[in-house]
Scaffold this motif. Structure first.
Motif, mmCIF file in Angstrom:
data_model
loop_
_atom_site.group_PDB
_atom_site.id
_atom_site.type_symbol
_atom_site.label_atom_id
_atom_site.label_comp_id
_atom_site.label_asym_id
_atom_site.label_seq_id
_atom_site.Cartn_x
_atom_site.Cartn_y
_atom_site.Cartn_z
ATOM 1 N N GLU A 118 -30.355 54.882 72.834
ATOM 2 C CA GLU A 118 -29.985 56.222 72.369
ATOM 3 C C GLU A 118 -30.201 56.353 70.865
ATOM 4 N N PHE A 119 -29.864 55.313 70.107
ATOM 5 C CA PHE A 119 -30.053 55.359 68.654
ATOM 6 C C PHE A 119 -31.538 55.392 68.307
ATOM 7 N N ILE A 120 -32.340 54.611 69.023
ATOM 8 C CA ILE A 120 -33.784 54.593 68.761
ATOM 9 C C ILE A 120 -34.394 55.959 69.025
ATOM 10 N N MET A 121 -33.955 56.606 70.094
ATOM 11 C CA MET A 121 -34.502 57.934 70.406
ATOM 12 C C MET A 121 -34.070 58.972 69.366
ATOM 13 N N GLN A 122 -32.878 58.838 68.830
ATOM 14 C CA GLN A 122 -32.411 59.780 67.808
ATOM 15 C C GLN A 122 -33.094 59.546 66.466
ATOM 16 N N ASN A 123 -33.572 58.334 66.237
ATOM 17 C CA ASN A 123 -34.240 58.002 64.971
ATOM 18 C C ASN A 123 -35.587 57.348 65.268
ATOM 19 N N TYR A 124 -36.360 57.986 66.112
ATOM 20 C CA TYR A 124 -37.551 57.367 66.688
ATOM 21 C C TYR A 124 -38.564 56.976 65.613
ATOM 22 N N ARG A 125 -38.893 57.880 64.723
ATOM 23 C CA ARG A 125 -39.919 57.603 63.719
ATOM 24 C C ARG A 125 -39.482 56.505 62.752
ATOM 25 N N GLU A 126 -38.229 56.568 62.300
ATOM 26 C CA GLU A 126 -37.759 55.579 61.334
ATOM 27 C C GLU A 126 -37.710 54.179 61.940
ATOM 28 N N VAL A 127 -37.222 54.083 63.200
ATOM 29 C CA VAL A 127 -37.058 52.765 63.818
ATOM 30 C C VAL A 127 -38.404 52.161 64.194
ATOM 31 N N THR A 128 -39.224 52.926 64.926
ATOM 32 C CA THR A 128 -40.504 52.372 65.381
ATOM 33 C C THR A 128 -41.455 52.113 64.221
ATOM 34 N N GLY A 129 -41.253 52.763 63.088
ATOM 35 C CA GLY A 129 -42.103 52.533 61.931
ATOM 36 C C GLY A 129 -41.678 51.368 61.068
ATOM 37 N N SER A 130 -40.505 50.779 61.345
ATOM 38 C CA SER A 130 -40.011 49.670 60.526
ATOM 39 C C SER A 130 -40.678 48.366 60.936
ATOM 40 N N VAL A 131 -40.857 47.476 59.953
ATOM 41 C CA VAL A 131 -41.472 46.175 60.212
ATOM 42 C C VAL A 131 -40.573 45.323 61.103
ATOM 43 N N ALA A 132 -39.246 45.432 60.923
ATOM 44 C CA ALA A 132 -38.314 44.626 61.721
ATOM 45 C C ALA A 132 -38.454 44.934 63.204
ATOM 46 N N PHE A 133 -38.588 46.197 63.565
ATOM 47 C CA PHE A 133 -38.732 46.581 64.964
ATOM 48 C C PHE A 133 -40.026 46.023 65.544
ATOM 49 N N GLN A 134 -41.109 46.129 64.794
ATOM 50 C CA GLN A 134 -42.391 45.651 65.295
ATOM 51 C C GLN A 134 -42.386 44.143 65.482
ATOM 52 N N GLU A 135 -41.746 43.410 64.567
ATOM 53 C CA GLU A 135 -41.687 41.959 64.702
ATOM 54 C C GLU A 135 -40.834 41.545 65.895
ATOM 55 N N GLU A 136 -39.713 42.211 66.095
ATOM 56 C CA GLU A 136 -38.844 41.864 67.225
ATOM 57 C C GLU A 136 -39.523 42.155 68.558
ATOM 58 N N MET A 137 -40.286 43.244 68.615
ATOM 59 C CA MET A 137 -40.950 43.595 69.863
ATOM 60 C C MET A 137 -42.033 42.585 70.230
ATOM 61 N N LYS A 138 -42.558 41.850 69.259
ATOM 62 C CA LYS A 138 -43.535 40.821 69.577
ATOM 63 C C LYS A 138 -42.922 39.715 70.417
ATOM 64 N N HIS A 139 -41.650 39.413 70.180
ATOM 65 C CA HIS A 139 -40.964 38.377 70.954
ATOM 66 C C HIS A 139 -40.444 38.910 72.291
ATOM 67 N N HIS A 140 -40.270 40.213 72.406
ATOM 68 C CA HIS A 140 -39.737 40.813 73.642
ATOM 69 C C HIS A 140 -40.599 42.011 74.036
ATOM 70 N N PRO A 141 -41.863 41.792 74.392
ATOM 71 C CA PRO A 141 -42.728 42.932 74.742
ATOM 72 C C PRO A 141 -42.248 43.706 75.959
ATOM 73 N N ASP A 142 -41.504 43.029 76.859
ATOM 74 C CA ASP A 142 -41.012 43.727 78.046
ATOM 75 C C ASP A 142 -40.005 44.806 77.696
ATOM 76 N N LEU A 143 -39.355 44.706 76.530
ATOM 77 C CA LEU A 143 -38.377 45.720 76.144
ATOM 78 C C LEU A 143 -39.024 46.992 75.625
ATOM 79 N N CYS A 144 -40.341 46.968 75.435
ATOM 80 C CA CYS A 144 -41.032 48.203 75.027
ATOM 81 C C CYS A 144 -41.050 49.231 76.147
ATOM 82 N N ILE A 145 -40.998 48.756 77.385
ATOM 83 C CA ILE A 145 -41.091 49.684 78.519
ATOM 84 C C ILE A 145 -39.915 50.647 78.566
ATOM 85 N N PRO A 146 -38.640 50.187 78.455
ATOM 86 C CA PRO A 146 -37.534 51.156 78.427
ATOM 87 C C PRO A 146 -37.630 52.132 77.264
ATOM 88 N N VAL A 147 -38.149 51.663 76.111
ATOM 89 C CA VAL A 147 -38.291 52.563 74.964
ATOM 90 C C VAL A 147 -39.310 53.646 75.271
#
Length: 436
Positions: free
Chosen positions: A361-390
């Motif tokens: 819910e927080f990611i959807m409310q702040n979609y551009r800020e979160v998905t554009g951050s380096v921390a989010f992109q690095e974490e998603m590399k370790h958990h690519p399966d979690l991109c599907i719910p997003v």
């Protein structure tokens, strides 16, 4: 009893009239506040504040008749009102018993809710005693061996239970395995604490000793641990038996040694926070978030990474109440653009559904800020399966395209409007009085 409009003059002699008046008392009922008739759909004001209502009663007549008459006359519920003169009036009271005189005023108002009774015991003293018990090591009979800092090769990563140079599946699968029936999976629980049980379910060899150099010793009471968690109840069980499959189940060496070897990625602070909750059902330093919001200094604040590590420990040792508390604190005080990616990835291994939902819910409310951050992109590399719910949640935010409705009318229908329409414009359809 009668009001001003309902009184009738006595038709007898003056003597009889005087005797009757001596047996009656005339007084006024005054509304202390606006009186309302309330319901689930509407609220109606029946009597305005300070409205007077004159009454005439026998001196020996019970006030229950007044209560019934006043409510019925004004369209109110009798049980919603209360009356008081010098003291609250009860049904059995009479004008004579309360010394009501001519011209006196009785006040009426909405019935107040009864004051809750005072608690029989103060919980503050109980929690104070439990806190003192936690700090007093004299009678403690259980020992936690904790690494002061995570050793090289392991990490208490908030993005799950990952280990440097190894897959996260080993720890994750062991945590999932222990959540089954405790009696049938005793050996699985033991292997997380320390592989010290042989194939027959007996304790390890006598030469299997711990190297306690540089380890922090934290003490606790076995009775508190077993009363608060099924994990410790199974760990300290002394009676061997068979599980539901008929396989022999042994006992752990913790049942006799009372020494718990904590995984190296949990620091002493995390273990102490866990014990504080086990003893007092609360963690005082979590209130630091309120102080920070008020701009006050708080040296004992728990960081986001420490809370995620505590969530990891609560999940592995099946401390459901602690897990719920930590999830609530993470959602309430620690979730922001910089930390939400770590929290979200941690939920993949820690079975934290409530936290996962809040992160999405927080990611959807702040979609551009979160998905554009380096921390989010690095974490998603370790958990690519979690991109599907997003992606699914983001797709739900896209509005459906507006489809143009196909015309169903023919050329012969042009210009024929419904009754009341002019020039072929739209008009409301008449509603029939009844179905035929």
């Amino acid at each position: 009893m009668a009001n001003n409009a309902g009184r009738q003059a006595a038709g007898g002699g003056n003597g009889n009239n005087a005797n009757n008046m001596n047996e009656h008392v005339e007084f006024t009922v005054k509304a202390e506040e606006d009186l309302y008739l309330t319901g689930s759909e509407n609220t109606i004001r029946r009597v305005t504040a300070d409205t007077n209502y004159s009454c005439l009663m026998l001196k020996t007549q019970r006030f229950s008749s007044l209560f019934r008459h006043y409510a019925k006359y004004h369209g109110l519920r009798k049980d919603d009102l209360e009356y008081h003169f010098v003291n609250p009036l009860e049904n059995e009271d009479t004008p004579e018993s309360v010394q009501l005189q001519r011209g006196d005023i009785i006040m009426v108002r909405k019935k107040r809710k009864a004051e809750p009774p005072e608690p029989a015991a103060d919980d503050t003293e109980f929690f104070k005693d439990m806190r003192e018990l936690l700090d007093d090591e004299e009678h403690m009979d259980t020992l936690f061996l904790v690494h002061p800092i995570p050793p090289v090769g392991t990490t208490a990563s908030p993005g799950g239970k990952r280990k440097i140079g190894s897959s996260s599946s080993t720890t994750s699968s062991s945590a999932k395995g222990k959540q089954n029936d405790l009696d049938g999976n005793t050996i699985k629980i033991k292997r997380e604490v320390g592989d010290s049980m042989d194939e027959d379910g007996n304790n390890g060899a006598a030469g299997d000793t711990d190297n306690r150099d540089n380890l922090v010793e934290i003490r606790a009471h076995k009775c508190i641990l077993t009363a608060r968690a099924d994990y410790f109840k199974a760990l300290f069980r002394k009676l061997a038996g068979e599980n539901s499959s008929g396989q022999r189940v042994g006992t752990f060496r913790e049942s006799t040694e009372c020494v718990i070897r904590v995984e190296p990625y949990f620091t002493p602070k995390i273990v102490r926070l866990m014990l504080e909750f086990m003893y007092t059902n609360r963690i005082e330093c979590l209130k630091a978030s309120n102080k920070l919001e008020a701009g006050l200094e708080c040296p004992h604040r728990v960081t986001t990474d420490e809370l995620l590590s505590l969530l990891h420990l609560a999940d592995m040792w099946m401390l459901r109440d602690l897990k719920r508390l930590v999830e609530h604190e993470l959602i309430r005080s620690h979730m922001n653009v910089n930390t939400v990616s770590r929290m979200y990835c941690a939920t993949d291994d820690l079975h934290a559904k409530r936290l996962s939902k809040s992160c999405l819910e927080f990611i959807m409310q702040n979609y551009r800020e979160v998905t554009g951050s380096v921390a989010f992109q690095e974490e998603m590399k370790h958990h690519p399966d979690l991109c599907i719910p997003v992606l699914k949640a983001a797709a739900d935010l896209i509005p459906e395209p507006a489809h143009k409705k196909a015309r169903t009318s023919t050329g012969n229908d042009m210009g024929k409007g419904t009754p009341g329409s002019e020039g072929g414009g739209l008009a409301s359809s008449p509603v029939p009085d009844s179905d035929h």
